[in-house]
Design a protein around this motif. Structure first.
Motif, PDB file in Angstrom:
ATOM      1  N   UNK A 189      20.909  10.707   0.706  1.00 58.00           N
ATOM      2  CA  UNK A 189      22.015   9.867   0.242  1.00 58.00           C
ATOM      3  C   UNK A 189      21.533   8.859  -0.806  1.00 58.00           C
ATOM      4  N   UNK A 190      20.378   8.219  -0.531  1.00 56.99           N
ATOM      5  CA  UNK A 190      19.829   7.237  -1.470  1.00 56.99           C
ATOM      6  C   UNK A 190      19.418   7.903  -2.777  1.00 56.99           C
ATOM      7  N   UNK A 191      18.764   9.056  -2.682  1.00 59.26           N
ATOM      8  CA  UNK A 191      18.337   9.760  -3.889  1.00 59.26           C
ATOM      9  C   UNK A 191      19.532  10.246  -4.704  1.00 59.26           C
ATOM     10  N   UNK A 192      20.578  10.680  -4.012  1.00 61.22           N
ATOM     11  CA  UNK A 192      21.770  11.125  -4.725  1.00 61.22           C
ATOM     12  C   UNK A 192      22.393  10.011  -5.536  1.00 61.22           C
ATOM     13  N   UNK A 193      22.478   8.815  -4.937  1.00 57.29           N
ATOM     14  CA  UNK A 193      23.035   7.666  -5.650  1.00 57.29           C
ATOM     15  C   UNK A 193      22.152   7.288  -6.833  1.00 57.29           C
ATOM     16  N   UNK A 194      20.833   7.329  -6.631  1.00 59.95           N
ATOM     17  CA  UNK A 194      19.883   6.962  -7.677  1.00 59.95           C
ATOM     18  C   UNK A 194      19.981   7.903  -8.870  1.00 59.95           C
ATOM     19  N   UNK A 195      20.268   9.178  -8.614  1.00 62.76           N
ATOM     20  CA  UNK A 195      20.299  10.177  -9.679  1.00 62.76           C
ATOM     21  C   UNK A 195      21.705  10.487 -10.187  1.00 62.76           C
ATOM     22  N   UNK A 196      22.696   9.758  -9.691  1.00 67.46           N
ATOM     23  CA  UNK A 196      24.053   9.977 -10.167  1.00 67.46           C
ATOM     24  C   UNK A 196      24.600  11.347  -9.800  1.00 67.46           C
ATOM     25  N   UNK A 197      24.232  11.844  -8.616  1.00 68.64           N
ATOM     26  CA  UNK A 197      24.697  13.160  -8.175  1.00 68.64           C
ATOM     27  C   UNK A 197      26.129  13.063  -7.671  1.00 68.64           C
ATOM     28  N   UNK A 198      26.920  14.089  -7.947  1.00 73.77           N
ATOM     29  CA  UNK A 198      28.291  14.114  -7.453  1.00 73.77           C
ATOM     30  C   UNK A 198      28.286  14.088  -5.928  1.00 73.77           C
ATOM     31  N   UNK A 199      29.380  13.692  -5.293  1.00 67.68           N
ATOM     32  CA  UNK A 199      29.414  13.625  -3.834  1.00 67.68           C
ATOM     33  C   UNK A 199      29.022  14.941  -3.170  1.00 67.68           C
ATOM     34  N   UNK A 239       0.821  -1.203   0.000  1.00 66.78           N
ATOM     35  CA  UNK A 239       0.000   0.000   0.000  1.00 66.78           C
ATOM     36  C   UNK A 239       0.857   1.257   0.000  1.00 66.78           C
ATOM     37  N   UNK A 240       1.962   1.220   0.755  1.00 65.27           N
ATOM     38  CA  UNK A 240       2.828   2.402   0.840  1.00 65.27           C
ATOM     39  C   UNK A 240       3.396   2.775  -0.513  1.00 65.27           C
ATOM     40  N   UNK A 241       3.803   1.788  -1.286  1.00 66.93           N
ATOM     41  CA  UNK A 241       4.352   2.072  -2.611  1.00 66.93           C
ATOM     42  C   UNK A 241       3.322   2.783  -3.464  1.00 66.93           C
ATOM     43  N   UNK A 242       2.079   2.260  -3.452  1.00 70.52           N
ATOM     44  CA  UNK A 242       1.026   2.865  -4.258  1.00 70.52           C
ATOM     45  C   UNK A 242       0.673   4.260  -3.757  1.00 70.52           C
ATOM     46  N   UNK A 243       0.553   4.421  -2.431  1.00 71.17           N
ATOM     47  CA  UNK A 243       0.177   5.712  -1.869  1.00 71.17           C
ATOM     48  C   UNK A 243       1.226   6.786  -2.137  1.00 71.17           C
ATOM     49  N   UNK A 244       2.479   6.408  -2.046  1.00 76.12           N
ATOM     50  CA  UNK A 244       3.549   7.398  -2.167  1.00 76.12           C
ATOM     51  C   UNK A 244       3.637   7.982  -3.570  1.00 76.12           C
ATOM     52  N   UNK A 245       3.172   7.241  -4.570  1.00 72.06           N
ATOM     53  CA  UNK A 245       3.277   7.722  -5.946  1.00 72.06           C
ATOM     54  C   UNK A 245       1.956   8.269  -6.487  1.00 72.06           C
ATOM     55  N   UNK A 254      15.118  14.615 -12.431  1.00 77.40           N
ATOM     56  CA  UNK A 254      15.433  14.005 -11.146  1.00 77.40           C
ATOM     57  C   UNK A 254      14.338  13.016 -10.772  1.00 77.40           C
ATOM     58  N   UNK A 255      14.740  11.812 -10.401  1.00 81.88           N
ATOM     59  CA  UNK A 255      13.809  10.815  -9.890  1.00 81.88           C
ATOM     60  C   UNK A 255      13.742  10.961  -8.377  1.00 81.88           C
ATOM     61  N   UNK A 256      12.610  11.427  -7.869  1.00 83.38           N
ATOM     62  CA  UNK A 256      12.419  11.625  -6.435  1.00 83.38           C
ATOM     63  C   UNK A 256      11.094  10.974  -6.049  1.00 83.38           C
ATOM     64  N   UNK A 257      11.156   9.804  -5.453  1.00 88.34           N
ATOM     65  CA  UNK A 257       9.930   9.139  -5.012  1.00 88.34           C
ATOM     66  C   UNK A 257       9.491   9.701  -3.672  1.00 88.34           C
ATOM     67  N   UNK A 258       8.193   9.881  -3.518  1.00 85.75           N
ATOM     68  CA  UNK A 258       7.653  10.346  -2.237  1.00 85.75           C
ATOM     69  C   UNK A 258       7.876   9.265  -1.194  1.00 85.75           C
ATOM     70  N   UNK A 259       8.061   9.670   0.036  1.00 89.47           N
ATOM     71  CA  UNK A 259       8.298   8.672   1.076  1.00 89.47           C
ATOM     72  C   UNK A 259       8.553   9.309   2.413  1.00 89.47           C
ATOM     73  N   UNK A 314      10.255  13.767 -11.248  1.00 92.91           N
ATOM     74  CA  UNK A 314       9.254  12.729 -11.482  1.00 92.91           C
ATOM     75  C   UNK A 314       9.446  11.587 -10.497  1.00 92.91           C
ATOM     76  N   UNK A 315       8.433  10.744 -10.400  1.00 89.80           N
ATOM     77  CA  UNK A 315       8.487   9.554  -9.555  1.00 89.80           C
ATOM     78  C   UNK A 315       8.695   8.323 -10.437  1.00 89.80           C
ATOM     79  N   UNK A 316       8.897   7.187  -9.806  1.00 89.91           N
ATOM     80  CA  UNK A 316       9.071   5.942 -10.554  1.00 89.91           C
ATOM     81  C   UNK A 316       7.825   5.607 -11.362  1.00 89.91           C
ATOM     82  N   UNK A 317       6.665   6.028 -10.848  1.00 91.30           N
ATOM     83  CA  UNK A 317       5.411   5.713 -11.529  1.00 91.30           C
ATOM     84  C   UNK A 317       5.191   6.561 -12.773  1.00 91.30           C
TER      85      UNK A 317
END
Length: 319
Positions: free
Chosen positions: A197-207, A91-97, A126-131, A111-114
């Motif tokens: 940190x997780x979003x940065x890795x997902x989007x290939x952001x520099x350190x 349910x959380x996955x569906x609600x967050x998107x 930028x891929x930013x999933x709600x959460x 945008x989100x994954x959905x």
């Protein structure tokens, strides 16, 4: 009272929903709530002050005491029975998107994954999933900050700090606009820093330097000061309380972007920063919300008031 039990898995948490007004929602967002719950307020009907909603997320099914505490936050709900829903991880996955269409601001698309999208020509997606953290770009304050940063693309900044980073989105935008700059992102919530940190890795952001801190005067933050660009998308109360802190870590004539305040709160926020030598340069109003751009004083600000002992790092935040 309606209770919906999922059929495919055991409940992972519970959501309790009450109707409320915007005034009640703003009081909840700005105040301290003695509840072991995550609270979220949402505008149900655009520009209707009476049609808002309070969602409370708890690990266990809410008991009578929890329901009473929630009801006390929203007196306008009267005797209306809350909606109580058992949530599974699915349910959380569906609600967050749900309902989060891509947001476009200048060269940026969020945008989100959905709802995957291709970046515009010369732009960045930028891929930013709600959460677990605030700042997906879908709130007027965050999207307004994106637009404000985009308009400053031709400027040069060597050190940038995003205070109250949430999902990390604004820090990521700064890293895209000023790839040679040193970027620092901070939040009072360790979970938000983990999300960044997780979003940065997902989007290939520099350190990016990530810091958990209450306020702006922790040793980890001041070690990188002074900053040429300071971004704070939080709430009006903390912005006012933190004005001396923010000014103290700003370089002479630095740019300061502030958001998270209502238009009705603009005057008090501007006054707090003007008292620290800052000058208002630009106002971007989006509905009830306002984004400000200021310039720090020509010489670095030195606070005359010592740190408040109630604060962990510098002046206590009015959260």
């Amino acid at each position: 009272m309606s209770v919906e039990d999922p059929r495919t898995a055991q409940p992972d948490s519970w959501r309790t929903t009450f109707p409320c007004t915007r005034a009640e929602a703003e009081a909840i967002d700005a105040g301290e709530v003695p509840l072991d719950a995550v609270l979220m307020t949402t505008e149900e009907v655009e520009d209707d002050r009476e049609r808002w909603r309070l969602d409370a997320y708890t690990d266990a099914e809410p008991d009578a005491a929890t329901l009473a505490a929630l009801r006390a936050l929203v007196p306008s709900a009267g005797d209306i029975a809350p909606e109580i829903v058992a949530l599974t991880p699915e349910d959380w996955v569906a609600l967050s998107q749900q309902g989060l269409e891509p947001i476009r601001e200048g060269r940026f698309v969020v945008h989100t994954s959905a709802h995957p999208v291709e970046p515009p020509a010369g732009g960045r997606a930028f891929l930013i999933d709600a959460g677990r953290a605030f700042g997906t770009g879908h709130h007027a304050t965050t999207s307004g900050c994106l637009a404000m940063l985009d308009r400053m693309a031709d400027r040069q900044f060597a050190k940038v700090i995003d205070i109250g980073t949430g999902t990390g989105l604004l820090a990521f935008a700064a890293a895209e606009l000023w790839p040679q700059a040193e970027i620092v992102a901070t939040d009072i919530d360790p979970h938000a820093v983990d999300v960044t940190r997780e979003n940065g890795a997902c989007n290939g952001i520099k350190p990016i330097e990530l810091i958990v801190a209450d306020g702006a005067l922790s040793d980890a933050i001041t070690a990188h000061a002074p900053y040429d660009l300071l971004i704070a998308n939080i709430l009006a109360g903390p912005l006012v309380s933190m004005a001396p802190e923010v000014a103290a870590i700003a370089n002479a004539s630095a740019t300061i972007v502030l958001a998270g305040l209502l238009e009705t709160q603009r005057e008090q926020v501007v006054a707090a920063f003007q008292a620290c030598g800052c000058t208002l340069e630009e106002v971007d109003r989006r509905g009830d919300w306002t984004i400000l751009r200021l310039t720090a004083g020509a010489t670095r600000y030195v606070p005359t008031t010592p740190p408040n002992p109630k604060g962990r790092d510098g002046w206590a935040l009015d959260l």
